[in-house]
Structures are given as structure tokens and as C-alpha cells.
Design a protein around this motif. Structure first.
Motif, PDB file in Angstrom:
ATOM      1  N   PHE A 118     100.428 116.858  55.448  1.00 27.30           N
ATOM      2  CA  PHE A 118     101.466 117.554  56.524  1.00 27.30           C
ATOM      3  C   PHE A 118     101.028 118.731  57.036  1.00 27.30           C
ATOM      4  O   PHE A 118     100.140 119.661  56.507  1.00 27.30           O
ATOM      5  CB  PHE A 118     102.592 117.896  55.469  1.00 27.30           C
ATOM      6  N   VAL A 119     101.011 118.812  58.363  1.00 31.35           N
ATOM      7  CA  VAL A 119     100.965 119.833  59.243  1.00 31.35           C
ATOM      8  C   VAL A 119     102.627 120.440  59.705  1.00 31.35           C
ATOM      9  O   VAL A 119     103.250 119.521  60.125  1.00 31.35           O
ATOM     10  CB  VAL A 119     100.329 119.846  60.358  1.00 31.35           C
ATOM     11  N   SER A 120     103.096 121.509  59.204  1.00 36.81           N
ATOM     12  CA  SER A 120     104.305 121.926  59.501  1.00 36.81           C
ATOM     13  C   SER A 120     104.380 123.239  60.238  1.00 36.81           C
ATOM     14  O   SER A 120     103.548 123.808  60.422  1.00 36.81           O
ATOM     15  CB  SER A 120     105.129 121.942  58.345  1.00 36.81           C
ATOM     16  N   TYR A 121     105.775 123.427  60.656  1.00 35.07           N
ATOM     17  CA  TYR A 121     105.817 124.675  61.484  1.00 35.07           C
ATOM     18  C   TYR A 121     107.316 124.986  61.625  1.00 35.07           C
ATOM     19  O   TYR A 121     108.253 123.781  61.397  1.00 35.07           O
ATOM     20  CB  TYR A 121     105.321 124.531  63.014  1.00 35.07           C
ATOM     21  N   GLY A 122     107.860 126.377  61.580  1.00 35.74           N
ATOM     22  CA  GLY A 122     109.188 126.418  61.664  1.00 35.74           C
ATOM     23  C   GLY A 122     109.141 127.851  61.056  1.00 35.74           C
ATOM     24  O   GLY A 122     107.967 128.732  61.101  1.00 35.74           O
ATOM     25  N   PRO A 138     108.321 119.154  62.035  1.00 34.25           N
ATOM     26  CA  PRO A 138     108.931 120.827  62.046  1.00 34.25           C
ATOM     27  C   PRO A 138     109.968 120.555  61.090  1.00 34.25           C
ATOM     28  O   PRO A 138     110.123 119.714  60.369  1.00 34.25           O
ATOM     29  CB  PRO A 138     109.849 120.487  63.633  1.00 34.25           C
ATOM     30  N   GLU A 139     110.855 121.870  60.984  1.00 34.02           N
ATOM     31  CA  GLU A 139     111.973 121.853  59.806  1.00 34.02           C
ATOM     32  C   GLU A 139     113.099 121.920  60.620  1.00 34.02           C
ATOM     33  O   GLU A 139     113.394 122.773  61.346  1.00 34.02           O
ATOM     34  CB  GLU A 139     111.430 123.009  59.035  1.00 34.02           C
ATOM     35  N   TYR A 140     114.005 121.282  60.228  1.00 30.04           N
ATOM     36  CA  TYR A 140     115.301 121.169  60.899  1.00 30.04           C
ATOM     37  C   TYR A 140     116.390 121.382  59.616  1.00 30.04           C
ATOM     38  O   TYR A 140     116.541 120.424  58.733  1.00 30.04           O
ATOM     39  CB  TYR A 140     115.863 119.833  61.520  1.00 30.04           C
ATOM     40  N   ASN A 141     117.282 122.398  59.800  1.00 35.13           N
ATOM     41  CA  ASN A 141     118.190 122.660  58.745  1.00 35.13           C
ATOM     42  C   ASN A 141     117.767 122.628  57.336  1.00 35.13           C
ATOM     43  O   ASN A 141     118.367 122.080  56.539  1.00 35.13           O
ATOM     44  CB  ASN A 141     119.467 121.719  58.923  1.00 35.13           C
ATOM     45  N   HIS A 142     116.670 123.452  57.120  1.00 37.75           N
ATOM     46  CA  HIS A 142     115.781 123.408  55.880  1.00 37.75           C
ATOM     47  C   HIS A 142     115.482 122.305  55.171  1.00 37.75           C
ATOM     48  O   HIS A 142     115.283 122.007  54.117  1.00 37.75           O
ATOM     49  CB  HIS A 142     116.828 124.249  54.888  1.00 37.75           C
TER      50      HIS A 142
END
Ligand SMILES: Cc1cc2nc3c(=O)[nH]c(=O)nc-3n(C[C@H](O)[C@H](O)[C@H](O)COP(=O)(O)O)c2cc1C
Length: 190
Positions: free
Chosen positions: A109-113, A81-85
Motif C-alpha cells: 500500500f501507498v497511502s495518503y491523508g 486515500p483515507e475516507y472517514n477513517h
């Protein structure tokens, strides 16, 4: 060839397990050997090693166990995930414990946000570069607004189709980097 899937969040109610489950289904469909690694299972405190992880000289049992869990793979998929950019702090803390386990290996990477987590991915690239890992360009990136529906992960085709080219690179690089690791091991032995 075996791929480690690193689960990127251990907080209660995290979306991470839904995405990890999808990643696992994609790997199974393609017959790619894999295992999910959960940093949350290792009871890691805030970094408590006296020597920086890059040296690989671990003192604490929790670090040795976490490093051993990460070591056996030829390549990795970090589901982040993305936390605080940027990167999620809890996983960054876990990754700061280790280092050499990733040397001469590819990472995808597999990402989400809200913005599909791509800022976190770009920040992760710098972290993994410090371990002499190589990050593949392609990213399967998902929006918390459009790829999750009614508490389930329901990726739109436009997001999901990026997984294919990404995994092709990861598999090819995982095979290719085996030679680099062999040569590096020979150099150490000589
Ligand atoms: C501490 C924190 C910071 C966050 N910051 C961002 C952010 O900068 N950008 C974003 O897209 N989403 C952000 N989010 C929302 C996350 O994308 C969303 O909560 C997602 O579910 C987090 O992953 P997880 O549930 O697997 O932990 C943040 C969430 C948390 C908990």
C-alpha cells in the motif's frame, strides 16, 4: 514479474493521480515491470452482481472486464486515500466485485491523508486477507499537509524512503508466491 498499480480514487480533482505518477516513477527507476489499473475506467455501478465476488462467477460485462484488468499481475500496489477513517468507498465498491484475482499474491500500500492514510491501510488488510492475499508490512504513507506543496506531490524524504523496503518485500513475495499459485493450480487440476 509484473506489478499492478491500483489507482484508489477517481473523483474529479483527486490527488490520487499525483501519487500514482510518483509510484510509477519509483518502479521505473528500479526497472520493475508494471501497469496502472483505474477502476474509474470500467463504469462500475454500485455492486450489481448476484453472486459474491469471491466465487469468481461474474455475470456482468463490466465485472468481467474489471476482473480481466486485475488478473495478470504477480503483485499489487494499492494507492489509497483515507475516507472517514477507513478505505475509500468507491474503490471498496470496485474491489467487492472481484476476489480470486488476488489469491496467493502479495499486496502493498501507498497511502495518503491527514494522518497519512494509515487507518485506510489497516482496514484494507482485512479486505485483502479475505481474498487469500498477503499484505506486506511496510507502507509508504504521505501527509496531505507536508508531502503535497502548491498542488504538486513533493514527498519529504522521511515519507518517501519507506517505499524502498516496501517494494523489496513486494518483489520478493511476488516471486515466491508464484510457486504457491502453481501448487494451487495443480491441486485444482488433479
Ligand atoms: C469523503 C472523504 C472523506 C475523507 N475522510 C478523511 C479521513 O478520514 N482522514 C483523512 O486523513 N482524510 C480524509 N479525507 C481527505 C482526503 O485525505 C483528501 O481529500 C485526499 O485528497 C483524498 O484523496 P483523493 O483526492 O485522491 O480522492 C476525506 C476526503 C473525502 C473526499
Amino acid at each position: 514479474m509484473r506489478i499492478g498499480v491500483i489507482a484508489g480514487s477517481s473523483r474529479p480533482g483527486a490527488l490520487n493521480p499525483l501519487v500514482v505518477e510518483w509510484v510509477v516513477s519509483q518502479l521505473e527507476e528500479r526497472g520493475i515491470d508494471h501497469e496502472v489499473v483505474h477502476f474509474g475506467a470500467y463504469d462500475l455501478p454500485i455492486l450489481d452482481e448476484a453472486i459474491p465476488g469471491g466465487a469468481g462467477r461474474y455475470e456482468n460485462e463490466h465485472t468481467k472486464a474489471w476482473a480481466a484488468a486485475l488478473r495478470p499481475f504477480d503483485g499489487y500496489i494499492v494507492v489509497t486515500p483515507e475516507y472517514n477513517h477507513s478505505v475509500p468507498g468507491p474503490l471498496k465498491n470496485a474491489i467487492d466485485f472481484v476476489g480470486p484475482e488476488f489469491a496467493h499474491k502479495p499486496v502493498a500500500f501507498v497511502s495518503y491523508g491527514a494522518d497519512k492514510g494509515v487507518r485506510a491501510v489497516e482496514a484494507w488488510r482485512l479486505v485483502f486477507a479475505n481474498f487469500r492475499a498477503a499484505t506486506v508490512r511496510g507502507v509508504a504513507a504521505f501527509s496531505v499537509f507536508t508531502d503535497f506543496k502548491d498542488g504538486a506531490f513533493a514527498p519529504e524524504e522521511v515519507s518517501a524512503k519507506t517505499f524502498g523496503p516496501m517494494i523489496e518485500d513486494l518483489v520478493a513475495w511476488s516471486e515466491g508466491f508464484a510457486l504457491v499459485r502453481e501448487r494451487a493450480a495443480e491441486k485444482v487440476a488433479s
